[in-house]
Design an enzyme around this catalytic site. Structure first.
Site, PDB file in Angstrom:
ATOM      1  N   ASP A 137       0.834  -1.212   0.000  1.00 47.66           N
ATOM      2  CA  ASP A 137       0.000   0.000   0.000  1.00 47.66           C
ATOM      3  C   ASP A 137       0.863   1.255   0.000  1.00 47.66           C
ATOM      4  O   ASP A 137       0.593   2.206   0.739  1.00 47.66           O
ATOM      5  CB  ASP A 137      -0.927  -0.027   1.231  1.00 47.66           C
ATOM      6  CG  ASP A 137      -2.127   0.897   1.055  1.00 47.66           C
ATOM      7  OD1 ASP A 137      -2.809   1.184   2.061  1.00 47.66           O
ATOM      8  OD2 ASP A 137      -2.350   1.355  -0.081  1.00 47.66           O
ATOM      9  N   LYS A 139       1.818   4.612  -1.017  1.00 49.51           N
ATOM     10  CA  LYS A 139       1.200   5.780  -1.677  1.00 49.51           C
ATOM     11  C   LYS A 139       1.468   6.989  -0.791  1.00 49.51           C
ATOM     12  O   LYS A 139       1.807   6.820   0.396  1.00 49.51           O
ATOM     13  CB  LYS A 139      -0.305   5.550  -1.867  1.00 49.51           C
ATOM     14  CG  LYS A 139      -1.065   5.271  -0.581  1.00 49.51           C
ATOM     15  CD  LYS A 139      -2.513   4.895  -0.873  1.00 49.51           C
ATOM     16  CE  LYS A 139      -3.232   4.566   0.428  1.00 49.51           C
ATOM     17  NZ  LYS A 139      -4.594   4.075   0.194  1.00 49.51           N
ATOM     18  N   ASP A 155       1.732   2.776   8.320  1.00 43.34           N
ATOM     19  CA  ASP A 155       0.484   2.061   8.057  1.00 43.34           C
ATOM     20  C   ASP A 155       0.682   0.756   7.282  1.00 43.34           C
ATOM     21  O   ASP A 155       0.463   0.688   6.073  1.00 43.34           O
ATOM     22  CB  ASP A 155      -0.506   2.945   7.307  1.00 43.34           C
ATOM     23  CG  ASP A 155      -1.903   2.348   7.394  1.00 43.34           C
ATOM     24  OD1 ASP A 155      -2.874   3.065   7.145  1.00 43.34           O
ATOM     25  OD2 ASP A 155      -2.000   1.153   7.737  1.00 43.34           O
ATOM     26  N   THR A 172      -7.781   4.025  -3.100  1.00 43.79           N
ATOM     27  CA  THR A 172      -7.494   4.370  -4.484  1.00 43.79           C
ATOM     28  C   THR A 172      -6.916   3.189  -5.255  1.00 43.79           C
ATOM     29  O   THR A 172      -6.167   2.379  -4.716  1.00 43.79           O
ATOM     30  CB  THR A 172      -6.478   5.530  -4.561  1.00 43.79           C
ATOM     31  OG1 THR A 172      -6.106   5.671  -5.935  1.00 43.79           O
ATOM     32  CG2 THR A 172      -5.225   5.226  -3.750  1.00 43.79           C
TER      33      THR A 172
HETATM   34  N1  LIG Z   1       2.767  13.094  12.355  1.00 46.44           N
HETATM   35  C1  LIG Z   1       2.416  11.779  12.523  1.00 46.44           C
HETATM   36  N2  LIG Z   1       3.276  10.967  13.169  1.00 46.44           N
HETATM   37  C2  LIG Z   1       2.967   9.684  13.331  1.00 46.44           C
HETATM   38  N3  LIG Z   1       1.809   9.126  12.865  1.00 46.44           N
HETATM   39  C3  LIG Z   1       0.937   9.901  12.215  1.00 46.44           C
HETATM   40  N4  LIG Z   1      -0.211   9.339  11.751  1.00 46.44           N
HETATM   41  C4  LIG Z   1      -0.481   7.936  11.904  1.00 46.44           C
HETATM   42  C5  LIG Z   1       0.252   7.145  10.824  1.00 46.44           C
HETATM   43  C6  LIG Z   1      -0.006   5.677  10.983  1.00 46.44           C
HETATM   44  C7  LIG Z   1       0.924   4.708  11.230  1.00 46.44           C
HETATM   45  N5  LIG Z   1       0.426   3.452  11.300  1.00 46.44           N
HETATM   46  C8  LIG Z   1      -0.869   3.400  11.114  1.00 46.44           C
HETATM   47  N6  LIG Z   1      -1.544   2.184  11.134  1.00 46.44           N
HETATM   48  C9  LIG Z   1      -2.889   2.120  10.957  1.00 46.44           C
HETATM   49  O1  LIG Z   1      -3.581   3.114  10.818  1.00 46.44           O
HETATM   50  N7  LIG Z   1      -3.373   0.842  10.940  1.00 46.44           N
HETATM   51  C10 LIG Z   1      -4.703   0.519  10.759  1.00 46.44           C
HETATM   52  C11 LIG Z   1      -5.735   1.410  11.016  1.00 46.44           C
HETATM   53  C12 LIG Z   1      -7.049   0.969  10.823  1.00 46.44           C
HETATM   54  C13 LIG Z   1      -7.347  -0.316  10.356  1.00 46.44           C
HETATM   55  C14 LIG Z   1      -6.265  -1.149  10.116  1.00 46.44           C
HETATM   56  C15 LIG Z   1      -6.550  -2.531   9.608  1.00 46.44           C
HETATM   57  F1  LIG Z   1      -7.240  -3.164  10.563  1.00 46.44           F
HETATM   58  F2  LIG Z   1      -7.282  -2.452   8.491  1.00 46.44           F
HETATM   59  F3  LIG Z   1      -5.430  -3.175   9.356  1.00 46.44           F
HETATM   60  C16 LIG Z   1      -4.962  -0.768  10.305  1.00 46.44           C
HETATM   61  S1  LIG Z   1      -1.545   4.922  10.861  1.00 46.44           S
HETATM   62  C17 LIG Z   1       1.218  11.269  12.036  1.00 46.44           C
HETATM   63 BR1  LIG Z   1       0.008  12.346  11.094  1.00 46.44          BR
END
Ligand SMILES: Nc1ncnc(NCCc2cnc(NC(=O)Nc3cccc(C(F)(F)F)c3)s2)c1Br
Length: 272
Positions: A137, A139, A155, A172
């Site tokens: 994924d 992107k 993510d 997307t």
């Molecule tokens: N400045 C910043 N500094 C640090 N982070 C920031 N934003 C968060 C970035 C992420 C990292 N990892 C993530 N993981 C998931 O969201 N996982 C997720 C979420 C729902 C469902 C699922 C699933 F169930 F579908 F797998 C899996 S979001 C920001 Br803005």
């Protein structure tokens, strides 16, 4: 947050700060772990939404995969905890925020900036593939910028260990390689395709197969209908690299270690 893997966290362990961003499944907040004063990002997911979308297994897989990944260009997932209604992800904080906002602001990046980002992503993906993890994924929305301007892949909600493959797709289509769009077997080379799409978007400000209708994007991807606009002016080395990554036959795509030796990368990427 060094003891994260073992101890049980609760919301009381954190002071919650400003909202950092909104994702599909929930909000992300700046937070400080009270004992260590360590700054983190806390992603709050609603269990109801996860159940509704039947993605709990993906979340468990993300936590499992992320707990083994340590790389400067991969955002750390330190741990997680949950309460009655929500699941919380304890994440490394990327101080310079979301790459897609930066790309929207600049419209497109210089060749040096684009090549530096592509090289760091290639190194992170070489590391992941070495551990039999494909991200699937890649992107702009899943890329963050660290305090020193370095790119961080975030993510891993769609990542898998390369032996099981089934999944439903959402979000997307632009970044999907032909084999995923045609939903046939796929391997780590899907990330090479997506990195090629990303490189194109870094340089032109739009993904290569963008179209008004999903069906048109789908057709352009499977036909690899790759065109380079006359503006902005982009070097032939850059176009050559992109053309070697956006190849329908996944076994013919430029391997990531060869990408790091490509003249466009060698001449434009900042040393890591
Ligand atoms: N400045 C910043 N500094 C640090 N982070 C920031 N934003 C968060 C970035 C992420 C990292 N990892 C993530 N993981 C998931 O969201 N996982 C997720 C979420 C729902 C469902 C699922 C699933 F169930 F579908 F797998 C899996 S979001 C920001 Br803005």
């Amino acid at each position: 947050v060094s003891a994260t893997e073992t101890r049980r966290w609760t919301l009381n362990d954190f002071d919650i700060g400003k909202p950092l961003g909104r994702g599909k499944f929930g909000h992300v907040y700046l937070a400080r772990e009270k004992r260590s004063n360590h700054i983190v990002a806390l992603k709050v997911l609603f269990k109801s939404q996860l159940q509704q979308s039947q993605v709990e297994h993906q979340l468990r897989r993300e936590v499992e995969i992320q707990s083994h990944l340590r790389h400067p260009n991969i955002l750390r997932l330190y741990g997680y905890f949950y309460d009655q209604k929500r699941v919380y992800l304890i994440l490394e904080y990327a101080a310079k925020g979301e790459l897609y906002k930066e790309l929207q602001k600049c419209k497109y990046f210089s060749e040096r900036r684009a090549a530096t980002y592509v090289a760091s992503l290639a190194r992170a993906l070489i590391y992941c593939h070495g551990k039999h993890v494909i991200h699937r994924d890649i992107k702009p929305e899943n890329l963050l910028i660290g305090a020193q301007g370095e790119l961080k892949i975030a993510d891993f909600g769609w990542s898998v260990h390369t032996f099981n493959r089934r999944r439903t797709m959402c979000g997307t289509l632009d970044y999907l390689p032909p084999e995923m769009v045609e939903s046939v077997e796929h391997d780590a080379s899907v990330d090479i395709w997506s990195l090629g799409v990303l490189c194109y978007e870094f340089l032109y400000g739009v993904p290569p197969f963008e179209a008004k209708e999903h069906s048109d994007t789908y057709r352009r991807i499977v036909q690899v209908d790759l065109k380079f606009p006359p503006k902005p002016i982009v070097s032939s080395h850059a176009k050559d690299l992109i053309s070697q990554m956006l190849v329908k036959d996944s076994s013919q795509r430029l391997p990531l270690h060869k990408l790091l030796e490509h003249p466009w990368i060698v001449q434009n990427a900042e040393p890591s």
